[in-house]
Design an enzyme around this catalytic site. Sequence first.
Site, PDB file in Angstrom:
ATOM      1  N   ASP A 161       0.891  -0.963  -0.282  1.00 52.33           N
ATOM      2  CA  ASP A 161      -0.192   0.004  -0.260  1.00 52.33           C
ATOM      3  C   ASP A 161       1.024   1.312   0.134  1.00 52.33           C
ATOM      4  OD1 ASP A 161      -2.270   2.062   0.623  1.00 52.33           O
ATOM      5  OD2 ASP A 161      -1.666   1.675   2.573  1.00 52.33           O
ATOM      6  N   LEU A 162      -0.024   2.438  -0.643  1.00 47.72           N
ATOM      7  CA  LEU A 162       0.941   3.652  -0.419  1.00 47.72           C
ATOM      8  C   LEU A 162       0.512   4.583   0.211  1.00 47.72           C
ATOM      9  CD1 LEU A 162       3.327   5.855  -1.685  1.00 47.72           C
ATOM     10  CD2 LEU A 162       0.954   6.360  -3.371  1.00 47.72           C
ATOM     11  N   ASP A 163      -0.340   5.182   0.470  1.00 42.93           N
ATOM     12  CA  ASP A 163      -0.982   6.414   1.954  1.00 42.93           C
ATOM     13  C   ASP A 163      -0.417   5.552   3.111  1.00 42.93           C
ATOM     14  OD1 ASP A 163      -1.089   8.369  -0.275  1.00 42.93           O
ATOM     15  OD2 ASP A 163      -2.655   7.865  -0.976  1.00 42.93           O
ATOM     16  N   THR A 178       1.101  10.849   3.564  1.00 42.49           N
ATOM     17  CA  THR A 178       0.253  10.571   2.632  1.00 42.49           C
ATOM     18  C   THR A 178      -1.139  10.790   2.785  1.00 42.49           C
ATOM     19  OG1 THR A 178       0.644   9.550   1.381  1.00 42.49           O
ATOM     20  CG2 THR A 178       1.356  11.467   0.246  1.00 42.49           C
ATOM     21  N   LYS A 213      -9.638   5.913   4.324  1.00 42.99           N
ATOM     22  CA  LYS A 213      -8.758   5.133   4.659  1.00 42.99           C
ATOM     23  C   LYS A 213      -8.237   4.017   3.554  1.00 42.99           C
ATOM     24  CE  LYS A 213      -5.727   5.861   8.593  1.00 42.99           C
ATOM     25  NZ  LYS A 213      -5.420   6.074   9.107  1.00 42.99           N
ATOM     26  N   GLY A 214      -7.548   4.161   2.432  1.00 47.16           N
ATOM     27  CA  GLY A 214      -7.503   3.292   1.522  1.00 47.16           C
ATOM     28  C   GLY A 214      -8.784   2.751  -0.135  1.00 47.16           C
ATOM     29  N   VAL A 215      -9.453   4.115   0.338  1.00 50.90           N
ATOM     30  CA  VAL A 215     -10.951   3.912  -0.740  1.00 50.90           C
ATOM     31  C   VAL A 215     -10.973   4.645  -1.356  1.00 50.90           C
ATOM     32  CG1 VAL A 215     -13.148   4.675   0.114  1.00 50.90           C
ATOM     33  CG2 VAL A 215     -11.942   3.309   1.609  1.00 50.90           C
ATOM     34  N   ARG A 242     -10.917   7.331  -4.357  1.00 51.21           N
ATOM     35  CA  ARG A 242     -11.643   9.420  -4.336  1.00 51.21           C
ATOM     36  C   ARG A 242     -12.911   9.153  -4.570  1.00 51.21           C
ATOM     37  NH1 ARG A 242      -9.041  12.720  -8.568  1.00 51.21           N
ATOM     38  NH2 ARG A 242      -7.272  10.998  -7.719  1.00 51.21           N
ATOM     39  N   SER A 258      -1.674   0.382  -4.629  1.00 51.91           N
ATOM     40  CA  SER A 258      -2.604   1.726  -3.767  1.00 51.91           C
ATOM     41  C   SER A 258      -3.582   1.517  -4.694  1.00 51.91           C
ATOM     42  CB  SER A 258      -1.387   2.603  -4.003  1.00 51.91           C
ATOM     43  OG  SER A 258      -2.282   3.717  -3.602  1.00 51.91           O
ATOM     44  N   ALA A 259      -5.113   2.339  -3.755  1.00 51.01           N
ATOM     45  CA  ALA A 259      -5.941   2.920  -3.961  1.00 51.01           C
ATOM     46  C   ALA A 259      -5.892   4.365  -5.297  1.00 51.01           C
ATOM     47  CB  ALA A 259      -6.942   2.659  -3.562  1.00 51.01           C
ATOM     48  N   SER A 260      -4.068   4.662  -4.735  1.00 49.92           N
ATOM     49  CA  SER A 260      -4.352   6.062  -5.641  1.00 49.92           C
ATOM     50  C   SER A 260      -3.892   6.409  -7.147  1.00 49.92           C
ATOM     51  CB  SER A 260      -3.146   7.168  -4.589  1.00 49.92           C
ATOM     52  OG  SER A 260      -3.068   8.359  -5.002  1.00 49.92           O
ATOM     53  N   ASN A 291      -2.882   8.997  -8.128  1.00 51.27           N
ATOM     54  CA  ASN A 291      -1.378   9.744  -7.924  1.00 51.27           C
ATOM     55  C   ASN A 291       0.197   8.945  -7.250  1.00 51.27           C
ATOM     56  OD1 ASN A 291      -2.275  12.716  -8.086  1.00 51.27           O
ATOM     57  ND2 ASN A 291      -3.895  11.599  -6.645  1.00 51.27           N
ATOM     58  N   LYS A 340     -10.509  -1.464  -2.330  1.00 56.74           N
ATOM     59  CA  LYS A 340     -10.521  -1.799  -1.372  1.00 56.74           C
ATOM     60  C   LYS A 340     -11.617  -1.784  -1.080  1.00 56.74           C
ATOM     61  CE  LYS A 340      -5.696  -0.718  -1.481  1.00 56.74           C
ATOM     62  NZ  LYS A 340      -5.267  -0.296  -0.843  1.00 56.74           N
ATOM     63  N   GLU A 345      -0.463  -2.736   4.528  1.00 59.64           N
ATOM     64  CA  GLU A 345      -1.373  -2.048   5.449  1.00 59.64           C
ATOM     65  C   GLU A 345      -1.660  -0.951   6.111  1.00 59.64           C
ATOM     66  OE1 GLU A 345      -3.969  -0.454   3.606  1.00 59.64           O
ATOM     67  OE2 GLU A 345      -3.852  -0.848   1.418  1.00 59.64           O
ATOM     68  N   ASP A 346      -2.152  -0.092   6.181  1.00 59.80           N
ATOM     69  CA  ASP A 346      -2.473   0.737   6.762  1.00 59.80           C
ATOM     70  C   ASP A 346      -4.181   1.210   7.541  1.00 59.80           C
ATOM     71  OD1 ASP A 346      -2.931   2.225   4.700  1.00 59.80           O
ATOM     72  OD2 ASP A 346      -2.593   3.891   5.796  1.00 59.80           O
TER      73      ASP A 346
HETATM   74  P1  B16 Z   1      -6.500   9.599  -4.457  1.00 60.40           P
HETATM   75  P2  B16 Z   1      -4.013   4.115  -0.480  1.00 60.40           P
HETATM   76  C1  B16 Z   1      -5.405   5.565  -1.009  1.00 60.40           C
HETATM   77  O1  B16 Z   1      -5.155   4.915  -1.119  1.00 60.40           O
HETATM   78  C2  B16 Z   1      -5.830   6.573   0.207  1.00 60.40           C
HETATM   79  O2  B16 Z   1      -5.740   5.900   1.352  1.00 60.40           O
HETATM   80  C3  B16 Z   1      -7.432   7.385   0.326  1.00 60.40           C
HETATM   81  O3  B16 Z   1      -7.600   7.706   1.144  1.00 60.40           O
HETATM   82  C4  B16 Z   1      -7.803   7.630  -0.995  1.00 60.40           C
HETATM   83  O4  B16 Z   1      -9.075   7.659  -1.208  1.00 60.40           O
HETATM   84  C5  B16 Z   1      -7.297   6.866  -2.123  1.00 60.40           C
HETATM   85  O5  B16 Z   1      -6.191   6.551  -2.037  1.00 60.40           O
HETATM   86  C6  B16 Z   1      -6.935   7.446  -3.848  1.00 60.40           C
HETATM   87  O6  B16 Z   1      -6.146   7.775  -3.897  1.00 60.40           O
HETATM   88  O7  B16 Z   1      -7.509  10.278  -5.074  1.00 60.40           O
HETATM   89  O8  B16 Z   1      -5.289   9.704  -5.331  1.00 60.40           O
HETATM   90  O9  B16 Z   1      -6.446   8.555  -6.658  1.00 60.40           O
HETATM   91  O10 B16 Z   1      -3.617   3.824   1.008  1.00 60.40           O
HETATM   92  O11 B16 Z   1      -4.520   2.862  -0.509  1.00 60.40           O
HETATM   93  O12 B16 Z   1      -2.421   3.863  -1.182  1.00 60.40           O
HETATM   94 MG    MG Z   2      -3.038   2.834   2.740  1.00 62.51          MG
END
Ligand code: B16
Ligand code: MG
Length: 218
Positions: free
Chosen positions: A7-9, A15, A44-46, A48, A113-115, A117, A144, A168-169
């Site tokens: 996982d990233l964030d 972040t 978290k992990g959810v 956007r 990561s769900a991000s 970014n 997730k 994961e966190d």
């Molecule tokens: P983005 P992870 C997740 O990252 C974040 O924990 C979560 O808060 C965020 O909404 C999601 O990425 C989407 O991120 O808006 O940058 O696409 O914890 O899965 O690394």
């Molecule tokens: Mg995370």
Amino acid sequence: MKGALFDLDGVIADTAVYHFQAWRKLARDHFDRELPDELEEKTKGVSRADSLKVILDYLGVSVPQKEFDALAAEKNEAYRGLLAGLTSADILPGIPELIGQMKRHGIKLSLASASMNGPFILEKLGLSYTFDAIADPSKVAAGKPAPDIFLEAASEIGEKPEDCVGLEDSVAGITAINTAGAFSVGVGSPNELGHARLLVPNTGALKYDDIEKAWERR
Ligand code: B16
Ligand code: MG
């Protein structure tokens, strides 16, 4: 142990706090409301869009799709602004050592990561070339707690999830790793992450040898 699905964030960089700061700003600017701390764990992990649904639900507001998309885009702008100064100094404690040891043991690293970014953040942290793969969250059907992003991350490095650990966190993320069939390593409190197969309180306590031992006993 052939692969590590990260996982990233909240695991590689802190972040997660920036995500919630950006959501708080959005709620203030558009709805003149404060968001309570409890909402942070729920986002978290959810993804956007799913995070925005959680927040609008809490606020008791419903908006047309066009406004929903505009709100999500505005949050992302604010979030990217907060990330502007990110450098390798923002990698969480213990992570460079853990990654180094995993690489020395021939373990492949994949980002789960769900991000959207993820690639941008890895680049800012100077970690782009350290990872063997980055799973693209826009390619998976469900976010997730569904296992999809971890299945995709394992497949990107050509490994079976059963031969991988996932780090994961978030509550949703640990559930996703367990459902994917990988070995879950949680970073956080037993109140939230009691379902992790191995749990440490913070990234500084993530030691390769402990993960390896827990893996052998699994
Ligand atoms: P983005 P992870 C997740 O990252 C974040 O924990 C979560 O808060 C965020 O909404 C999601 O990425 C989407 O991120 O808006 O940058 O696409 O914890 O899965 O690394
Ligand atoms: Mg995370």
